[in-house]
Design a protein around this motif. Structure first.
Motif, PDB file in Angstrom:
ATOM      1  N   VAL A  70       1.720 -41.485   6.889  1.00 34.09           N
ATOM      2  CA  VAL A  70       0.568 -42.511   6.095  1.00 34.09           C
ATOM      3  C   VAL A  70      -0.610 -42.046   6.625  1.00 34.09           C
ATOM      4  N   VAL A  71      -1.599 -42.009   5.503  1.00 37.85           N
ATOM      5  CA  VAL A  71      -2.947 -41.613   5.586  1.00 37.85           C
ATOM      6  C   VAL A  71      -3.519 -43.172   5.880  1.00 37.85           C
ATOM      7  N   ILE A  72      -4.596 -43.054   6.848  1.00 40.22           N
ATOM      8  CA  ILE A  72      -5.424 -44.163   7.041  1.00 40.22           C
ATOM      9  C   ILE A  72      -7.054 -43.732   7.133  1.00 40.22           C
ATOM     10  N   ALA A  73      -7.744 -44.611   6.309  1.00 37.95           N
ATOM     11  CA  ALA A  73      -9.294 -44.533   6.115  1.00 37.95           C
ATOM     12  C   ALA A  73      -9.815 -45.889   6.556  1.00 37.95           C
ATOM     13  N   HIS A  74     -11.105 -45.847   6.957  1.00 38.99           N
ATOM     14  CA  HIS A  74     -11.863 -47.045   7.262  1.00 38.99           C
ATOM     15  C   HIS A  74     -13.339 -47.000   6.589  1.00 38.99           C
ATOM     16  N   ASP A  75     -13.816 -48.190   6.315  1.00 43.99           N
ATOM     17  CA  ASP A  75     -15.333 -48.068   5.908  1.00 43.99           C
ATOM     18  C   ASP A  75     -16.452 -48.382   7.400  1.00 43.99           C
ATOM     19  N   ASN A  76     -17.416 -49.080   7.169  1.00 48.05           N
ATOM     20  CA  ASN A  76     -18.500 -49.011   8.353  1.00 48.05           C
ATOM     21  C   ASN A  76     -18.719 -50.504   8.875  1.00 48.05           C
ATOM     22  N   ARG A  77     -17.577 -51.194   8.480  1.00 49.08           N
ATOM     23  CA  ARG A  77     -17.643 -52.659   8.844  1.00 49.08           C
ATOM     24  C   ARG A  77     -17.352 -52.809  10.211  1.00 49.08           C
ATOM     25  N   HIS A  78     -17.815 -53.955  10.762  1.00 48.43           N
ATOM     26  CA  HIS A  78     -17.482 -54.242  12.235  1.00 48.43           C
ATOM     27  C   HIS A  78     -15.865 -54.475  12.452  1.00 48.43           C
ATOM     28  N   MET A  79     -15.504 -53.691  13.356  1.00 45.48           N
ATOM     29  CA  MET A  79     -14.062 -53.535  13.903  1.00 45.48           C
ATOM     30  C   MET A  79     -13.351 -52.622  13.176  1.00 45.48           C
ATOM     31  N   SER A  80     -13.818 -52.066  12.095  1.00 48.49           N
ATOM     32  CA  SER A  80     -13.003 -51.125  11.156  1.00 48.49           C
ATOM     33  C   SER A  80     -12.331 -50.033  11.878  1.00 48.49           C
ATOM     34  N   ARG A  81     -13.199 -49.154  12.618  1.00 49.77           N
ATOM     35  CA  ARG A  81     -12.627 -47.945  13.480  1.00 49.77           C
ATOM     36  C   ARG A  81     -11.492 -48.598  14.383  1.00 49.77           C
ATOM     37  N   GLU A  82     -11.718 -49.834  15.069  1.00 56.77           N
ATOM     38  CA  GLU A  82     -10.508 -50.398  15.950  1.00 56.77           C
ATOM     39  C   GLU A  82      -9.324 -50.595  15.083  1.00 56.77           C
ATOM     40  N   PHE A  83      -9.616 -51.251  14.040  1.00 54.50           N
ATOM     41  CA  PHE A  83      -8.353 -51.684  13.138  1.00 54.50           C
ATOM     42  C   PHE A  83      -7.427 -50.386  12.870  1.00 54.50           C
ATOM     43  N   CYS A  84      -8.377 -49.084  12.489  1.00 54.71           N
ATOM     44  CA  CYS A  84      -7.752 -48.107  11.942  1.00 54.71           C
ATOM     45  C   CYS A  84      -6.980 -47.492  13.035  1.00 54.71           C
ATOM     46  N   ILE A  85      -7.333 -47.508  14.307  1.00 57.01           N
ATOM     47  CA  ILE A  85      -6.786 -46.955  15.524  1.00 57.01           C
ATOM     48  C   ILE A  85      -5.472 -47.786  15.742  1.00 57.01           C
ATOM     49  N   GLU A  86      -5.653 -49.034  15.761  1.00 54.92           N
ATOM     50  CA  GLU A  86      -4.488 -50.051  15.865  1.00 54.92           C
ATOM     51  C   GLU A  86      -3.312 -49.806  14.775  1.00 54.92           C
ATOM     52  N   THR A  87      -3.772 -49.519  13.524  1.00 55.46           N
ATOM     53  CA  THR A  87      -2.918 -49.149  12.190  1.00 55.46           C
ATOM     54  C   THR A  87      -2.255 -47.859  12.788  1.00 55.46           C
ATOM     55  N   ALA A  88      -3.004 -46.794  13.203  1.00 52.93           N
ATOM     56  CA  ALA A  88      -2.492 -45.661  13.549  1.00 52.93           C
ATOM     57  C   ALA A  88      -1.400 -45.623  14.670  1.00 52.93           C
ATOM     58  N   ASN A  89      -1.743 -46.400  15.889  1.00 46.86           N
ATOM     59  CA  ASN A  89      -0.887 -46.388  17.073  1.00 46.86           C
ATOM     60  C   ASN A  89       0.246 -47.249  16.683  1.00 46.86           C
ATOM     61  N   THR A  90       0.235 -48.126  15.927  1.00 44.01           N
ATOM     62  CA  THR A  90       1.533 -48.936  15.466  1.00 44.01           C
ATOM     63  C   THR A  90       2.459 -48.223  14.527  1.00 44.01           C
ATOM     64  N   LEU A  91       1.911 -47.583  13.502  1.00 44.73           N
ATOM     65  CA  LEU A  91       2.827 -46.626  12.938  1.00 44.73           C
ATOM     66  C   LEU A  91       3.526 -45.471  13.798  1.00 44.73           C
ATOM     67  N   ALA A  92       2.720 -45.026  14.371  1.00 46.23           N
ATOM     68  CA  ALA A  92       3.265 -43.899  15.554  1.00 46.23           C
ATOM     69  C   ALA A  92       4.386 -44.385  16.638  1.00 46.23           C
ATOM     70  N   ALA A  93       4.136 -45.666  17.054  1.00 42.32           N
ATOM     71  CA  ALA A  93       4.950 -46.326  17.633  1.00 42.32           C
ATOM     72  C   ALA A  93       6.332 -46.561  17.071  1.00 42.32           C
ATOM     73  N   CYS A  94       6.234 -46.671  15.806  1.00 38.80           N
ATOM     74  CA  CYS A  94       7.646 -46.911  14.942  1.00 38.80           C
ATOM     75  C   CYS A  94       8.206 -45.843  14.620  1.00 38.80           C
ATOM     76  N   GLY A  95       7.551 -44.506  14.988  1.00 39.91           N
ATOM     77  CA  GLY A  95       7.893 -43.286  14.695  1.00 39.91           C
ATOM     78  C   GLY A  95       7.598 -42.560  13.326  1.00 39.91           C
ATOM     79  N   ILE A  96       6.376 -43.049  12.693  1.00 33.29           N
ATOM     80  CA  ILE A  96       5.776 -42.731  11.603  1.00 33.29           C
ATOM     81  C   ILE A  96       4.622 -42.185  11.672  1.00 33.29           C
ATOM     82  N   LYS A  97       4.621 -40.685  11.236  1.00 34.19           N
ATOM     83  CA  LYS A  97       3.354 -40.002  11.438  1.00 34.19           C
ATOM     84  C   LYS A  97       2.052 -40.922  10.634  1.00 34.19           C
ATOM     85  N   ALA A  98       1.016 -40.858  11.569  1.00 37.06           N
ATOM     86  CA  ALA A  98      -0.175 -41.392  11.117  1.00 37.06           C
ATOM     87  C   ALA A  98      -1.270 -40.240  10.854  1.00 37.06           C
TER      88      ALA A  98
END
Length: 563
Positions: A87-115
């Motif tokens: 799954v490819v993840i991108a984010h914009d410049n908003r408050h918490m965007s980078r944090e939400f991007c990392i949370e998304t990637a980490n949760t997918l990886a924790a489920c065994g899905i490449k991020a």
């Protein structure tokens, strides 16, 4: 579980961090507590969008994790053999965007899905492109588009690069809703941390090269582009790097950027509403254009999927073009340019939404090109592109919606302000080569096809009461027999909730009037708003304005009674 029980759960469960707990404890307004917890933030037709704050009805690291776990479960149940595509993840410049991007990637990886993640912010169209370029199974972009700075969002894309279709969104929603206990969401471990992969600049170059292939009259850009003066603003968002790179590499070297809006800023300082269709958002750009004598002002929204334009008129002032005007002009330019270059493919089709003007449609039909209407939402345009490729029945010419979203080419499957900015600049140079401004080009088209005039009126109704009121207003228009609007007979009424015209069911009603005008009404899918779309065509500009004024007056009278 009641809102108060959910509130107490978030306060007392050690899964939620101390910062969240303290934020919630600081709320003194019971209605605020209720609004944060009376429901879960809805995963709509493509994802989440909400105010950044603690609570189940807000967007925060916990609701992002929950949405991602739901997406992961959908992938594992329905495309398990494809999960290694990632799954490819991108984010914009908003408050918490980078944090939400990392949370998304980490949760997918924790489920065994490449991020796959980028090293910093990227545009929404590049995310759409990257999904297909990397052959990923899905994509996520963290953005709230043009919403105010307190908002953020989470949009999901499928393997074709388009936002997920309603049946997939519904299935993902079911998975999300089944997650009651947040603490059951898996967390990243040393075992699966290698599944988070950072992308390099190759994706950026691939995207820009794909965009550049859509240029039609490169010879004109070579001749005039170097001196053609453009003022550009990314409105403090993601567009600065890709837009300037694309314009420069194709030959536009005289691009002046609004310095106050050049760099990413989550607060959008000095911009009341970072929406390129709002004239207030272009004030700095237009002032700079007057100062430097620019021919064109281009503005892109924070995630760079929509683009607004202001052009110099004969008087020397700057006139903003509407989304419908830009779409109609691009339709004409693309058709004429591709015919001239012998690049018009077989059985071309123009795709637009049901609330978009007939301006572009009339131009296409005059050139014997078919027109296809779809529901609001660019995913429906993306769906048709995919269908054309699979069936070989037609070729995609151009797709757009009145809300300043356009796609030239099929490199992306969502609206793309990068390629659109390039084509708008090229189109402006084309008219300049004929000693005409873009505005003069628009008037010339109106003289040929009629004076089209459109207006969108928005009614904001927030909170629980607002949702109920929006529902009541839609019921009124749906159930009352309205025979005349603005002294013109209603000759047809369409309720798209019934799934008509080979379209999915949608909460939209539309009145067609005897004089050729129409009025459409729909709730926004991303904001607490009810939208009224008015469109007409007159023999003169004053006739068209008069019709729009009359229909707006009808809407105002009804709303005064209902609200």
């Amino acid at each position: 579980m009641s809102y108060k029980e959910k509130y107490n759960e978030w306060i007392n469960n050690p899964y939620f961090d101390e910062k969240t707990r303290q934020e919630l404890l600081s709320i003194n307004d019971e209605k605020e507590i209720e609004d944060r917890f009376y429901t879960d933030l809805e995963f709509g037709t493509a994802g989440l969008r909400g105010v950044i704050a603690a609570g189940s009805n807000r967007i925060n690291i916990y609701t992002v994790r929950r949405a991602t776990f739901g997406l992961a479960n959908y992938i594992l149940k329905n495309a398990n053999s494809e999960k290694d595509r990632g799954v490819v993840i991108a984010h914009d410049n908003r408050h918490m965007s980078r944090e939400f991007c990392i949370e998304t990637a980490n949760t997918l990886a924790a489920c065994g899905i490449k991020a796959y993640i980028f090293d910093s912010l990227r545009t929404t169209p590049e995310l759409s492109f990257a999904v297909r370029n990397l052959n990923a199974i899905a994509g996520v972009v963290i953005t709230a588009s043009h919403n105010p700075p307190e908002y953020n969002g989470y949009k999901v894309y499928w393997e074709d690069g388009a936002q997920v279709m309603p049946h997939i969104a519904s299935a993902i929603t079911d998975e999300i809703n089944s997650i009651v206990d947040y603490s059951t969401i898996p967390t990243l471990t040393d075992e699966n941390k290698d599944l988070v992969i950072k992308l390099d600049e190759k994706e950026d170059t691939d995207f820009i090269e794909a965009v550049k292939t859509q240029v039609i009259r490169k010879d004109l850009i070579d001749k005039f582009g170097k001196d053609f003066k453009i003022v550009y603003t990314p409105l403090c968002g993601t567009g600065n790097v890709p837009i300037r790179r694309a314009l420069k590499e194709i030959g536009f070297e005289n691009v002046i950027v609004v310095s106050e809006e050049e760099n990413p800023d989550p607060n959008f300082s000095g911009i009341e509403y970072p929406n390129p269709e709002d004239k207030k958002a272009l004030v700095r750009g237009i002032n700079l254009a007057k100062e430097v004598g620019a021919d064109l002002v281009i503005a892109t929204d924070p995630d760079c999927d929509r683009v607004g334009v202001a052009v110099k008129t004969v008087s020397g002032d700057y006139q903003m073009l509407t989304g419908n005007q830009i779409g109609g002009m691009l339709t004409n330019y693309i058709i004429e340019g591709r015919k001239e270059a012998n690049r018009l493919e077989e059985n071309p089709v123009l795709i637009k939404t049901i609330v978009t003007s007939e301006f572009g449609a009339d131009i296409a039909k005059d050139n014997n090109i078919d027109v296809l209407n779809v529901l609001t939402g660019f995913k429906f345009i993306g769906e048709k592109i995919k269908s054309f490729e699979e069936t070989k029945s037609n070729s995609y010419l151009f797709g757009y919606e009145e809300s300043y979203g356009y796609l030239v080419g099929t490199h992306a499957r969502d609206k793309d302000a990068v390629v659109t900015s390039l084509l708008i600049a090229e189109m402006a140079v084309y008219y300049a080569s004929k000693n005409m401004s873009l505005y003069e080009g628009l008037i010339k088209l109106y003289e040929k096809y009629g004076y089209f005039k459109e207006e969108t009126k928005s009614l904001t109704l927030k909170g629980i009461e607002g949702i109920a009121k929006i529902k009541d207003i839609m019921t009124y228009f749906r159930e009352n027999d309205i025979n005349e609007i603005n002294n013109s007979k209603v000759i047809d009424f369409k309720d798209y909730l019934k799934g008509i015209d080979n379209l999915p069911s949608a909460n939209v009603v539309k009145y067609f009037l005897e004089d050729g005008s129409w009025l459409a009404i729909r709730p926004s899918g991303t904001e607490p708003k009810l939208k009224f779309y008015i469109a007409t065509k007159g023999n003169t500009e004053s006739d068209a304005i008069k019709n729009v004024d009359g229909i707006r007056a009808f809407v105002d009278i009804v709303l005064e009674k209902l609200v």
